[in-house]
Write an enzyme that holds these catalytic residues in place. Structure first.
Site, PDB file in Angstrom:
ATOM      1  CB  ALA A  62      -0.799   0.158   1.302  1.00 54.25           C
ATOM      2  CD  GLU A 106      -2.681  -8.970   0.372  1.00 55.22           C
ATOM      3  OE1 GLU A 106      -2.439  -7.672   0.313  1.00 55.22           O
ATOM      4  OE2 GLU A 106      -3.366  -9.813   1.112  1.00 55.22           O
TER       5      GLU A 106
END
Ligand code: NAD
Length: 697
Positions: A62, A106
């Site tokens: 992120a 991910e």
């Protein structure tokens, strides 16, 4: 603006993510990746897609700059990006190098194939911020590397090097040489061999006895992660990867993620994460402030602090000269340094070579001529203005121009010390905490005349020494000790009112402090506070001080070093044992001041102690001594054993609600024995309550 480079190489599209410094998956990059994949899908000439990252990472996850902003959640969110990739009718290959962490990993696990360079750092570190991987990480990693290794990585957040994971399904191929060339070649081969579109979600997690292993993990994690809910939730999320349909398990992961984000513990961890970064920024000291070079150091005084400070420099590879006034003190200081290192070697945490290398970096001396060329000198002599004056006048005479002159004073006026020299712009406070070679905190005291470059250089030096540097203005006690004095005063009042040292210590230790005020005082030496109080009595005769601490000192009970303080100590041991002598002393004192003891609840004890910190913290903010509330929290988390899961005193107050904090303080003020003035809300606190705001907006 697009944050990818899109090029074609025959039948293969290459997407290079470009969002420095680590290709954080912010909104713009997420959009760009989706666009790139869609474009390749739409292009009839393209048959496969390679995704990689520019610069020093595949992707660090992120984008922390978007944390707590609407952009973090805006569509396409990471789950949507992964859906686009996984659903692509043309195979997508992740080419991983340097760093693939959190959301970056991910995303890679959402691809059909993954190739990697050796040496890449692979991790799902979300647990360190009190959450869990929320874009399929808890479901896909166990499918790729196995239940046990995946659970370990997710629960601990640790980093594993890519080559250690070679041979698992995480990597279809390790690539030695040029990664992009290797990935393109891999893509061509995959097409040639018709390897299709394998999806990680379709794999099964296999384990000979998954339920037993998961139960074992729950037990272990519950025991270890006491104050933090995230590790156990990580186990629950990973458990869902066994036996449940993928989409159902993803819903479990999502629900647990949402639950965790809202916990005070997660808020505290994120606060500490951002607080650490914020602390290194000073509004009027610009990022491009020129830095002074620190290639060598000197320390004056080889006592408790000087020795530890010298070790810090040696540990960072900076040669350091340590100066003493007396040969026996120098010898003792060097012997302590050696013994400290030897004990680390014995514990297996330092190699013999490294030990030798560090010792060789430390040069003992009694001659000021040998320190004059150091880039920084840290003074750690007796806490006495006369001695400091003599040392700083000498340093002014012998140090080369441009050297930084730092003082480790914990209570004296840094501005006065600076004025002993003709170069006050070079003088700064570097307040280390004991043991200086262990404690993370470095309180950096900015004098009225301290140069901006000196401040910027010292902040940078803190990082090199692996410390959390926090800037404080000049005041008595600076930030940390000025606040702790109020906390200790409250602790003393509570002894007079009816608590025992054991009860106070136990209550605040249950709250999560590493050590209660009386055990702490016994460890630090009760005479230190006594010395300061005597000064206070003279300077502020109006201030009410509880007197049991003085009675303890009058008996020579200075704490561990004298075998007795608030507790008694058996020789050679550090266990704090209750002492009937102290109980009697307290009882006599109460009788003398005519106070009938009452029972205090643990809740009252904890909140009188913590809100004493908060109120003084608010004054410190108001005076501009601290730049921001999170700086105060960082000082308490890294220097005073404040429980990490509560995020520091100021965040704790925010989480209680400042209105409630003030209401509680008003109740404390009505205590007939207490000092009502003590609980007058600081103006900053009162204003925030009035405006319905908090310290950490
Ligand atoms: P200490 O008494 O253990 O050591 C002081 C050393 O300085 C002694 O070895 C002494 O021989 C030497 N010294 C005295 N005068 C000297 C001179 N003129 N030239 C060279 N050497 C001289 O004291 P300490 O606990 O290490 O404290 C040192 C400083 O650090 C003080 O300012 C203190 O307030 C501060 N400090 C102490 C602590 C702590 O927990 N002890 C924590 C933070 C800051």
């Amino acid at each position: 603006m697009s944050q990818i480079d899109y090029t074609t190489h025959g039948e293969i599209a290459l997407i290079i993510m470009r969002n420095p410094p680590v290709n954080g998956l912010g909104l713009e990059l997420r959009r760009s990746v989706c666009d790139g994949v869609q474009r390749a899908i739409a292009d009839g000439a393209i048959r496969a897609i390679v995704i990689t990252g520019a610069g020093k990472a595949f992707s660090g996850g992120a984008d922390i700059r978007e944390f707590n902003t609407p952009k973090a959640l805006a569509e396409p969110n990471l789950l949507s990006v992964i859906r686009v990739i996984e659903g692509s009718p043309k195979p997508v290959i992740a080419a991983i190098h340097s760093v693939a962490m959190g959301g970056g990993l991910e995303l890679a696990m959402g691809c059909h194939f993954r190739v990697a360079s050796p040496g890449a750092q692979i991790a799902l570190p979300e647990v360190k911020l009190g959450v869990l991987p929320g874009a399929g990480g808890t479901q896909r990693l166990p499918r790729l590397i196995g239940l046990e290794p995946a659970l370990n990585m997710i629960v601990s957040g640790t980093t594993v090097l890519s080559e250690k994971l070679a041979g698992t399904r995480l990597f279809d191929e390790m690539i030695e040489g040029d990664l992009i060339e290797g990935a393109l070649a891999f893509a061509r081969r995959a097409l040639l061999e018709n390897r299709g579109l394998p999806r990680v979600r379709d794999l099964k997690v296999s384990h000979p006895d998954a339920q037993a292993f998961l139960q074992f993990s729950r037990n272990t994690v519950t025991a270890v992660a006491r104050n933090f809910p995230a590790p156990l939730k990580c186990v629950e999320a990973v458990a869902a990867s066994v036996g449940q349909a993928f989409d159902d398990a993803m819903r479990v992961e999502r629900a647990l993620f949402v639950e965790l984000v809202q916990t005070p513990e997660s808020r505290a961890l994120r606060h500490a994460f951002f607080g650490e970064r914020a602390a290194s920024r000073v509004p009027d000291v610009l990022e491009d402030t020129p830095l002074r070079t620190i290639a060598s150091a000197a320390v004056i005084g080889a006592g408790t602090m000087g020795g530890g400070i010298a070790m810090n420099f040696a540990n960072a590879g900076i040669p350091v000269t340590i100066l003493e006034a007396k040969p026996e003190a120098l010898e003792r200081g060097m012997a302590t340094i050696r013994a400290n290192y030897e004990s680390t070697v014995k514990k297996g945490r330092l190699s013999a070579e490294e030990f030798a290398r560090r010792m060789a970096l430390i040069t003992p001396t009694m001659d000021y001529a040998q320190v004059g060329q150091a880039d920084i000198v840290v003074e750690a002599v007796f806490e006495d203005m006369g001695v400091k004056e003599q040392v700083f006048r000498t340093l002014d005479a012998v140090m080369k121009p441009g050297a930084i002159l730092a003082t480790n004073t914990s209570t004296l006026d840094v501005n006065r010390i600076a004025d002993f020299t003709a170069r006050p712009q070079d003088v700064i406070g570097t307040h280390f905490f004991s043991p200086a070679n262990v404690m993370k905190l470095l309180e950096i005291v900015r004098g009225a005349k301290t140069g901006k470059d000196v401040l910027a250089t010292t902040l940078k030096l803190a990082k090199r020494l692996r410390k959390t540097g926090v800037v404080s203005g000049v005041c008595d006690g600076f930030i940390g000790n000025r606040m702790i004095e109020q906390y200790i005063r409250q602790a003393g009042f509570m002894l007079e009112e009816g608590a025992t040292p054991q009860q106070v210590d136990r209550a605040i230790e249950r709250f999560g402090f590493a050590m209660g005020p009386f055990r702490m005082s016994d460890l630090a030496g009760n005479d230190v506070g006594w010395y300061i109080r005597k000064r206070r009595y003279a300077e502020h005769p109006d201030l009410v001080y509880p007197k049991i601490a003085d009675r303890i000192c009058e008996l020579g009970r200075f704490g561990q070093k004298s075998g007795a303080g608030y507790y008694r100590y058996e020789s050679g041991k550090r266990d704090a044992l209750p002492d009937p002598v102290v109980d009697q002393l307290i009882a006599d004192h109460r009788a003398q001041i005519g106070l009938k003891p009452r029972k205090l609840s643990d809740d009252e004890i904890v909140h009188r102690l913590v809100f004493a910190l908060v109120n003084e913290g608010a004054r410190i903010l108001e005076e501009g001594i601290a730049l921001r509330a999170s700086d105060i929290d960082m000082i308490y988390l890294t220097g005073y054993g404040f429980p990490l899961h509560r995020g520091g005193p100021m965040l704790y107050a925010d989480q209680c609600g400042l209105y409630n904090v003030v209401a509680r303080m008003q109740a404390f003020a009505s205590n007939p024995h207490g000092d009502p003035a003590f609980w007058l809300p600081a103006p900053r606190l009162a204003r925030l309550v009035e405006a319905g705001q908090s310290f950490n907006a």
